[in-house]
Design an enzyme around this catalytic site. Structure first.
Site, short mmCIF file in Angstrom:
data_model
loop_
_atom_site.label_atom_id
_atom_site.label_comp_id
_atom_site.label_asym_id
_atom_site.label_seq_id
_atom_site.Cartn_x
_atom_site.Cartn_y
_atom_site.Cartn_z
N LYS A 36 0.86 -1.18 0.00
CA LYS A 36 0.00 0.00 0.00
C LYS A 36 0.89 1.23 0.00
O LYS A 36 1.37 1.68 1.03
CB LYS A 36 -0.93 0.02 1.23
CG LYS A 36 -2.11 0.94 0.99
CD LYS A 36 -2.43 1.85 2.16
CE LYS A 36 -1.42 2.88 2.46
NZ LYS A 36 -1.34 4.03 1.55
N GLU A 87 9.26 1.15 10.93
CA GLU A 87 10.33 2.13 10.65
C GLU A 87 9.68 3.50 10.76
O GLU A 87 8.97 3.92 9.86
CB GLU A 87 10.89 1.93 9.23
CG GLU A 87 11.55 0.59 8.99
CD GLU A 87 12.89 0.45 9.68
OE1 GLU A 87 13.41 1.46 10.20
OE2 GLU A 87 13.41 -0.66 9.70
N CYS A 98 13.89 10.34 6.94
CA CYS A 98 13.83 10.02 8.36
C CYS A 98 15.21 9.99 8.99
O CYS A 98 15.33 10.09 10.21
CB CYS A 98 13.15 8.67 8.54
SG CYS A 98 13.93 7.42 7.55
N GLU A 112 10.70 16.69 14.26
CA GLU A 112 11.35 16.26 13.03
C GLU A 112 11.06 17.33 11.97
O GLU A 112 9.90 17.62 11.69
CB GLU A 112 10.75 14.91 12.61
CG GLU A 112 11.47 14.24 11.49
CD GLU A 112 10.83 12.88 11.13
OE1 GLU A 112 9.66 12.65 11.44
OE2 GLU A 112 11.55 12.07 10.54
#
Ligand code: NAD
Length: 495
Positions: free
Chosen positions: A192, A268, A302, A399
């Site tokens: 997906k 993750e 990331c 982040e």
């Protein structure tokens, strides 16, 4: 061949090398049951590129039917045959490198050389796991139990139908890193992809069909309704594994859902990587490393360097050289030959990055370059450097996911370690120093899944990628990446 970067750039309208407006489920390319479609936009031009099906819950369950039906024959396919299909996929991706790269530029926005590098990196997972697959059935244990009464045999088997959910920032590599080990281990899959970047996954499915993947082994569901479609697939006990790459927030939701059927999970999740430059570092290496670790994929990574810590003795000179380089970066559409920084993926991302910068500056941070959104078309944000960042600025803890470097000065090694660990995340980290003992000592002390020493790039299909704390569970790539799709079977044998 894979080491050559083509210098010609693609046309702004990419070729779609797969059936249009359809998705592959159970060996056929089908529309959404509702007939609905998602329009994919080019973030550099804000123009539509193509449409893909807006898959429904029923489509998701059809993909699970197909994956479940194919599971036992795929698991029973000899490892060498599975390895040959993975190797053919590797070659198929490399042969169509420009086609993949053009799609990645068009739907995600990264510059052409970075898109080509992603194709090589993504293809590398198929090569690495093709190489691992051949040895699979030779691994295990057989021996007498310590009391000498009977035999213990231990072997591995596939975990079963696997749901693979990927983000938009590496449209090929994130899927490749999950599909390749899943297939190597003998699991069937439902991929997906993110709704912003589904096209590359559809081309990958096409290349895998051409490589000989049987019907039902790789199914792709594109949808604008991920929460409900994914929840329905996960609620079905035939789903045995969910592997997710994306935000920590969504990872938490999926872990809760996985608990209902006690599904095997790999997560993750988000990062907040520190990059530490000590006084004794080679300045050029550190500046180059920081540029790569910060600007890879426009900072939308990331493992992007979120917090740059520089020791006081070198801080002024590092900041001067780094800012000079950031200010000189050429921004533009990835299709232009000299572009070094493309757009961010969408307006939401631009607004989030801009608000982190505005908040820091409003609270007293100094902006040395960038800091203002350019006008005009496309979701662009300039390379930005901030210093003197106050304790209450949001950018210290969030982040960034954009081309904004936050630089902090420090005095002692212990101070750098404490600051580096002062986060709920633990994905990547980077250390620059010529003192090997210090490099290893600090790497050991940082609570993160990965550390780059004197380099800003750590990702490699042969190495275990993943994080600690809120950055996730499990590893992808390396030998661990394959184990993530295996169950251990123990048989006690009385002779
Ligand atoms: P996201 O979590 O919003 O979306 C990721 C995927 O999950 C997409 O496919 C999305 O459609 C799907 N999704 C969203 N909500 C869902 C739900 N309720 N149920 C099921 N699926 C759902 O993340 P994003 O914005 O696409 O990606 C950025 C994030 O991903 C960042 O936090 C980044 O750090 C992280 N990331 C992590 C890694 C890693 O390896 N650790 C790699 C790349 C990105």
């Amino acid at each position: 061949m894979e080491d050559t970067i083509t210098t010609a750039v693609p046309s702004p309208i990419p070729v779609l090398g797969f059936p249009k407006n359809l998705m592959p489920i159970g060996g056929a390319w089908v529309p959404a049951a509702s007939g609905g479609r998602i329009t994919v936009l080019n973030p550099a031009t804000e123009e539509p590129i193509a449409q893909v099906p807006d898959g429904t819950i029923g489509d998701g369950l059809a993909a699970l039917d197909a994956a479940a039906a194919a599971q036992s024959s795929w698991a029973g396919t000899p490892a060498r045959e599975r390895a040959d299909i993975l190797a053919a996929t590797y070659r198929g991706i490399i042969e169509r490198r420009d086609e993949f790269a053009a799609l990645i530029v068009a739907e995600m926005g990264k510059p052409w050389p970075e898109a080509q590098a992603e194709v090589d990196y993504g293809a590398g997972f198929f090569r690495w796991f093709a190489e691992s697959t051949n040895r699979l059935h030779l691994e295990g244990q057989y021996g007498l139990e310590p009391g000498g009464q009977y035999r213990i045999a231990v072997s591995k088997r596939p975990v079963g139908p696997s749901l693979l959910i990927t983000p938009w920032n590496f449209p090929l590599a994130m899927g490749a890193r999950k599909i390749a080990p899943a297939l190597a281990a003998g699991c069937t899959t439902i991929l997906k992809p993110a709704e912003l970047t589904p096209l590359t996954s559809l081309l990958l499915a096409r290349v895998m069909e051409e490589a000989g993947v049987p019907a039902g082994v790789v199914n792709v569901i594109t949808t604008n309704n991920s929460p409900e479609v994914v929840a329905a697939i996960m609620a079905d006990p035939r789903s045995r594994k969910v592997s997710f790459t994306g935000s920590t927030q969504v990872g938490r939701v999926l872990l809760t859902q996985a608990a209902q059927n006690i599904m095997n999970t790999s997560m993750e999740l988000g990062g907040n990587a520190p990059l530490i430059v000590f006084d004794d570092a080679d300045l050029e290496t550190a500046v180059e490393g920081a540029m790569v670790a910060k600007l890879r994929n426009g900072g939308q990574s990331c493992i992007g360097a979120n917090r740059v810590y520089v020791q006081n003795g070198i801080a002024a000179e590092f900041t001067r050289r780094f800012t000079e380089k950031m200010a000189a970066v050429k921004i533009g559409n990835g299709t232009e030959p000299d572009t070094e920084l493309g757009p961010l993926v969408d307006t939401k991302q631009v607004l989030k990055v801009a608000s982190l910068v505005e908040d820091a500056v409003a609270n007293g941070a100094r902006c040395l370059t960038g800091g203002h959104r350019p006008g005009g078309t496309g979701y662009f944000y300039p390379p930005t450097v901030l210093t003197n960042i106050p304790a209450n600025a949001q950018i210290r803890t969030e982040e960034i996911f954009g081309p904004v470097a936050a630089i902090y000065a420090f005095e002692t090694e212990n101070e750098a370690i404490t600051e580096a660990n002062n986060t709920p995340y633990g994905l990547a980290s980077y250390i620059f120093t010529k003192d090997l003992a210090r490099a290893l000592r600090v790497a050991d002390a940082i609570d993160a899944g990965m550390t780059g020493i004197n380099r800003g790039v750590v990702s490699n299909p042969a190495a275990p990628f993943g994080g600690t704390k809120a950055s996730g569970l499990g590893r992808e790539g390396g030998t661990e990446g394959l184990e993530a799709y295996q169950e251990t079977k123990y048989t006690g044998i009385q002779l």
